[in-house]
Design a protein around this motif. Sequence first.
Motif: not given
Length: 231
Positions: A177-179, A182-186, A190-195, A218-225
């Motif tokens: 949910v952080v991606r 990019t989710v916080a960048d207006p 894309d469809e994932n961010i908008e979801g 972590g090993g797969k990048g910067y994200d979140g839950f």
Amino acid sequence: MAVSSRFADLPPTTIHDWARSDEYHNSFLIPKDPAIDYAIHKSKEHGLPDISVTEAQGKLLNLLARSLGAKRILEVGTLGGYSTIWLGRALPEDGHLTTLEISEAHAKVAEGNIANAGLTNKVTVKVGPAAETLKTLSPNPPFDLAFIDADKSGNLTYFLEAKRLLSKGGVIIVDNVVRNATVADPGVSDENIEGVRALLEHLKADKEVDATTIATVGGKGYDGFLYALKL
């Protein structure tokens, strides 16, 4: 925007640093596991995308399920069954996990991995579009925990159905949910961010749950839950 931090004077970190940190901590806290290694190997062998949770995140899901005393778990997005195994192992002898996967090919790999982990009797893999499968599930008895890690455009649909199926005090976890912020960048969409944004907008007014987002590296990048409690 100025950011104050006790680590402000340290050099920026990269995904290589985060992966090294994961590996270091895991070496103390997560023993080598043949069934987990098998699931990773078979998923790669069959060409499944490397988008499962990390080892540390899988262990966190396991610990959360055990802390909740979860007896019924719902998973949306099986892929190769990696997170399914972590969650399934948290169940008591009479517990059960229902996992939903749109791809028959992925589901077949997952079933093999689940069987190798000795969890066939505790896990049911349902194949088909999750939005449709969820409607066929009953909240009697209710689920105690739901983990959503499927196509992000369907996040809100999956969340609302999971909430319907959960017991009071049940928990919903939504991954990615952080991606990379990019989710916080207006300026990014894309469809994932908008979801993700649609889910967050809904939660702002949803009085039936209380939720927070935890960013991770972590090993797969910067994200979140997202962690949500059904009130």
